[in-house]
Write a protein that holds these residues in place. Structure first.
Motif, PDB file in Angstrom:
ATOM      1  N   LEU A  51       0.702  -1.170   0.160  1.00  0.00           N
ATOM      2  CA  LEU A  51      -0.061  -0.217  -0.052  1.00  0.00           C
ATOM      3  C   LEU A  51       0.873   1.419  -0.017  1.00  0.00           C
ATOM      4  O   LEU A  51       0.461   2.183  -0.531  1.00  0.00           O
ATOM      5  N   HIS A  52       1.839   1.395   0.647  1.00  0.00           N
ATOM      6  CA  HIS A  52       3.052   2.329   0.615  1.00  0.00           C
ATOM      7  C   HIS A  52       4.086   2.346  -0.234  1.00  0.00           C
ATOM      8  O   HIS A  52       4.878   3.337  -0.471  1.00  0.00           O
ATOM      9  N   ALA A  53       4.050   1.171  -0.955  1.00  0.00           N
ATOM     10  CA  ALA A  53       5.212   0.851  -1.577  1.00  0.00           C
ATOM     11  C   ALA A  53       5.404   1.772  -2.956  1.00  0.00           C
ATOM     12  O   ALA A  53       4.413   2.026  -3.674  1.00  0.00           O
ATOM     13  N   PRO A  54       6.651   2.118  -3.470  1.00  0.00           N
ATOM     14  CA  PRO A  54       6.749   2.724  -4.767  1.00  0.00           C
ATOM     15  C   PRO A  54       6.624   1.769  -5.844  1.00  0.00           C
ATOM     16  O   PRO A  54       6.388   0.730  -5.772  1.00  0.00           O
ATOM     17  N   LEU A  55       5.992   2.286  -7.147  1.00  0.00           N
ATOM     18  CA  LEU A  55       5.905   1.635  -7.979  1.00  0.00           C
ATOM     19  C   LEU A  55       7.011   0.783  -8.717  1.00  0.00           C
ATOM     20  O   LEU A  55       8.369   0.786  -8.491  1.00  0.00           O
ATOM     21  N   LYS A  56       6.908  -0.377  -9.084  1.00  0.00           N
ATOM     22  CA  LYS A  56       7.813  -1.561  -9.813  1.00  0.00           C
ATOM     23  C   LYS A  56       8.479  -2.223  -8.383  1.00  0.00           C
ATOM     24  O   LYS A  56       9.374  -3.086  -8.658  1.00  0.00           O
ATOM     25  N   SER A  57       8.212  -1.825  -7.201  1.00  0.00           N
ATOM     26  CA  SER A  57       8.737  -2.619  -6.232  1.00  0.00           C
ATOM     27  C   SER A  57       7.991  -4.175  -5.883  1.00  0.00           C
ATOM     28  O   SER A  57       6.883  -4.339  -6.813  1.00  0.00           O
ATOM     29  N   ILE A  58       8.778  -5.153  -5.620  1.00  0.00           N
ATOM     30  CA  ILE A  58       8.246  -6.381  -5.619  1.00  0.00           C
ATOM     31  C   ILE A  58       8.161  -6.825  -4.271  1.00  0.00           C
ATOM     32  O   ILE A  58       8.963  -6.493  -3.477  1.00  0.00           O
ATOM     33  N   HIS A  59       7.001  -7.640  -3.967  1.00  0.00           N
ATOM     34  CA  HIS A  59       6.934  -8.132  -2.686  1.00  0.00           C
ATOM     35  C   HIS A  59       6.343  -9.611  -2.721  1.00  0.00           C
ATOM     36  O   HIS A  59       5.973  -9.946  -3.682  1.00  0.00           O
ATOM     37  N   SER A  60       6.816 -10.197  -1.510  1.00  0.00           N
ATOM     38  CA  SER A  60       6.494 -11.729  -1.504  1.00  0.00           C
ATOM     39  C   SER A  60       5.400 -12.030  -0.693  1.00  0.00           C
ATOM     40  O   SER A  60       5.475 -11.559   0.408  1.00  0.00           O
ATOM     41  N   PHE A  61       4.812 -12.961  -1.122  1.00  0.00           N
ATOM     42  CA  PHE A  61       3.822 -13.814  -0.521  1.00  0.00           C
ATOM     43  C   PHE A  61       4.174 -15.167  -0.275  1.00  0.00           C
ATOM     44  O   PHE A  61       3.533 -16.203  -1.049  1.00  0.00           O
ATOM     45  N   PRO A  62       5.136 -15.631   0.655  1.00  0.00           N
ATOM     46  CA  PRO A  62       5.545 -16.929   0.920  1.00  0.00           C
ATOM     47  C   PRO A  62       4.728 -17.935   1.473  1.00  0.00           C
ATOM     48  O   PRO A  62       3.791 -17.522   2.305  1.00  0.00           O
ATOM     49  N   PHE A  63       5.108 -19.045   1.311  1.00  0.00           N
ATOM     50  CA  PHE A  63       4.319 -20.321   1.768  1.00  0.00           C
ATOM     51  C   PHE A  63       5.497 -20.904   2.775  1.00  0.00           C
ATOM     52  O   PHE A  63       6.643 -20.822   2.486  1.00  0.00           O
ATOM     53  N   MET A  64       5.129 -21.370   4.064  1.00  0.00           N
ATOM     54  CA  MET A  64       6.092 -21.829   5.072  1.00  0.00           C
ATOM     55  C   MET A  64       6.560 -23.059   4.528  1.00  0.00           C
ATOM     56  O   MET A  64       7.838 -23.589   4.658  1.00  0.00           O
ATOM     57  N   ASP A  65       5.719 -23.943   3.973  1.00  0.00           N
ATOM     58  CA  ASP A  65       6.074 -25.399   4.105  1.00  0.00           C
ATOM     59  C   ASP A  65       6.494 -25.800   2.598  1.00  0.00           C
ATOM     60  O   ASP A  65       5.640 -26.233   1.699  1.00  0.00           O
ATOM     61  N   GLY A  66       7.613 -25.387   2.186  1.00  0.00           N
ATOM     62  CA  GLY A  66       7.991 -25.709   0.838  1.00  0.00           C
ATOM     63  C   GLY A  66       8.699 -24.375   0.152  1.00  0.00           C
ATOM     64  O   GLY A  66       8.665 -23.170   0.955  1.00  0.00           O
ATOM     65  N   PRO A  67       9.152 -24.595  -0.850  1.00  0.00           N
ATOM     66  CA  PRO A  67      10.034 -23.369  -1.694  1.00  0.00           C
ATOM     67  C   PRO A  67       8.811 -22.363  -2.447  1.00  0.00           C
ATOM     68  O   PRO A  67       9.476 -21.799  -3.332  1.00  0.00           O
ATOM     69  N   PHE A  68       7.781 -22.543  -2.085  1.00  0.00           N
ATOM     70  CA  PHE A  68       6.832 -21.627  -3.046  1.00  0.00           C
ATOM     71  C   PHE A  68       6.635 -20.090  -2.388  1.00  0.00           C
ATOM     72  O   PHE A  68       6.253 -20.229  -1.310  1.00  0.00           O
ATOM     73  N   SER A  69       6.374 -19.341  -3.492  1.00  0.00           N
ATOM     74  CA  SER A  69       5.770 -18.184  -2.860  1.00  0.00           C
ATOM     75  C   SER A  69       4.984 -17.393  -3.861  1.00  0.00           C
ATOM     76  O   SER A  69       5.123 -17.848  -5.417  1.00  0.00           O
ATOM     77  N   ILE A  70       4.324 -16.340  -3.899  1.00  0.00           N
ATOM     78  CA  ILE A  70       3.708 -15.536  -5.082  1.00  0.00           C
ATOM     79  C   ILE A  70       4.397 -14.366  -5.054  1.00  0.00           C
ATOM     80  O   ILE A  70       4.479 -13.769  -3.974  1.00  0.00           O
ATOM     81  N   SER A  71       4.867 -13.860  -5.974  1.00  0.00           N
ATOM     82  CA  SER A  71       5.561 -12.551  -6.199  1.00  0.00           C
ATOM     83  C   SER A  71       4.831 -11.307  -6.683  1.00  0.00           C
ATOM     84  O   SER A  71       3.923 -11.669  -7.625  1.00  0.00           O
ATOM     85  N   ALA A  72       4.577 -10.253  -6.019  1.00  0.00           N
ATOM     86  CA  ALA A  72       3.649  -9.303  -6.450  1.00  0.00           C
ATOM     87  C   ALA A  72       4.564  -8.063  -6.804  1.00  0.00           C
ATOM     88  O   ALA A  72       5.436  -7.537  -6.037  1.00  0.00           O
ATOM     89  N   LYS A  73       4.283  -7.610  -7.912  1.00  0.00           N
ATOM     90  CA  LYS A  73       5.014  -6.382  -8.562  1.00  0.00           C
ATOM     91  C   LYS A  73       3.833  -5.268  -8.599  1.00  0.00           C
ATOM     92  O   LYS A  73       3.018  -5.662  -9.375  1.00  0.00           O
ATOM     93  N   LYS A  74       4.188  -4.109  -7.938  1.00  0.00           N
ATOM     94  CA  LYS A  74       3.316  -3.019  -7.986  1.00  0.00           C
ATOM     95  C   LYS A  74       3.349  -2.390  -9.418  1.00  0.00           C
ATOM     96  O   LYS A  74       4.346  -1.593  -9.505  1.00  0.00           O
ATOM     97  N   ILE A  75       2.492  -2.416 -10.090  1.00  0.00           N
ATOM     98  CA  ILE A  75       2.488  -1.918 -11.638  1.00  0.00           C
ATOM     99  C   ILE A  75       1.698  -0.483 -11.635  1.00  0.00           C
ATOM    100  O   ILE A  75       1.817   0.409 -12.644  1.00  0.00           O
ATOM    101  N   SER A  76       0.881  -0.266 -10.815  1.00  0.00           N
ATOM    102  CA  SER A  76      -0.021   1.143 -10.608  1.00  0.00           C
ATOM    103  C   SER A  76      -0.418   1.351  -9.325  1.00  0.00           C
ATOM    104  O   SER A  76      -0.054   0.302  -8.449  1.00  0.00           O
ATOM    105  N   LEU A  77      -1.043   2.242  -9.048  1.00  0.00           N
ATOM    106  CA  LEU A  77      -1.479   2.552  -7.730  1.00  0.00           C
ATOM    107  C   LEU A  77      -2.452   1.680  -7.219  1.00  0.00           C
ATOM    108  O   LEU A  77      -2.768   1.574  -6.081  1.00  0.00           O
ATOM    109  N   SER A  78      -3.153   1.042  -8.160  1.00  0.00           N
ATOM    110  CA  SER A  78      -4.148   0.163  -7.855  1.00  0.00           C
ATOM    111  C   SER A  78      -3.930  -1.381  -8.216  1.00  0.00           C
ATOM    112  O   SER A  78      -4.658  -2.107  -7.979  1.00  0.00           O
ATOM    113  N   GLU A  79      -2.792  -1.546  -8.841  1.00  0.00           N
ATOM    114  CA  GLU A  79      -2.695  -2.995  -9.389  1.00  0.00           C
ATOM    115  C   GLU A  79      -1.286  -3.641  -9.255  1.00  0.00           C
ATOM    116  O   GLU A  79      -0.309  -2.938  -9.124  1.00  0.00           O
TER     117      GLU A  79
END
Length: 148
Positions: free
Chosen positions: A59-87
């Motif tokens: 919500l506060h991050a600059p555009l193009k910043s990348i954030h991770s939504f990791p899972f604990m049990d294993g090597p997986f995560s969802i990577s989220a790149k902020k491409i606009s103020l709303s997306e």
């Protein structure tokens, strides 16, 4: 560009408790694409807190910043790149390498999905009378997201 629908689904019937609360949890895109996969089981309270922290950071991050939504049990995560103020542009990663491009989702929709799933989880745990520190922390963390 069309945004994909996003939800976070916790199978409340799958929850088990032995100090830690484990259950099936997934990012679900357009109601049928499950990440990491149908039946994926993990430490629900712990990862919900991580995901809420990531969502708040976005919500506060600059555009193009990348954030991770990791899972604990294993090597997986969802990577989220902020491409606009709303997306965000989401992709599914394994061992830090992109596996699948998921597509674009609304930040607001992700926030709402997280709040909804977390509330359902907390209510289920309260009904079952289970207590642990992770759930207590989660109860505070979700309030901070709801205030945005």
């Amino acid at each position: 560009m069309m945004c994909h629908q996003i939800s976070i689904e916790i199978n409340l019937d799958s929850l088990t408790y032995s100090g830690q609360i484990i259950g099936e949890i997934n990012f679900v895109i357009d109601t049928y694409d499950y990440f990491p996969g149908v039946g994926w089981s993990d430490f629900v309270a712990v990862i919900l807190k991580w995901w809420i922290d990531s969502c708040r950071a976005i919500l506060h991050a600059p555009l193009k910043s990348i954030h991770s939504f990791p899972f604990m049990d294993g090597p997986f995560s969802i990577s989220a790149k902020k491409i606009s103020l709303s997306e965000l542009e989401l992709s599914f990663t394994k061992d830090g390498q992109m596996k699948t491009e998921i597509g674009i989702v609304s930040i607001e929709e992700l926030k709402v999905a997280l709040i909804k799933a977390t509330r359902q989880f907390i209510n289920a745990v309260n009904r079952l009378g289970w207590e642990n520190e992770d759930v207590d922390v989660l109860k505070h963390t979700i309030k901070s997201l709801e205030m945005y």
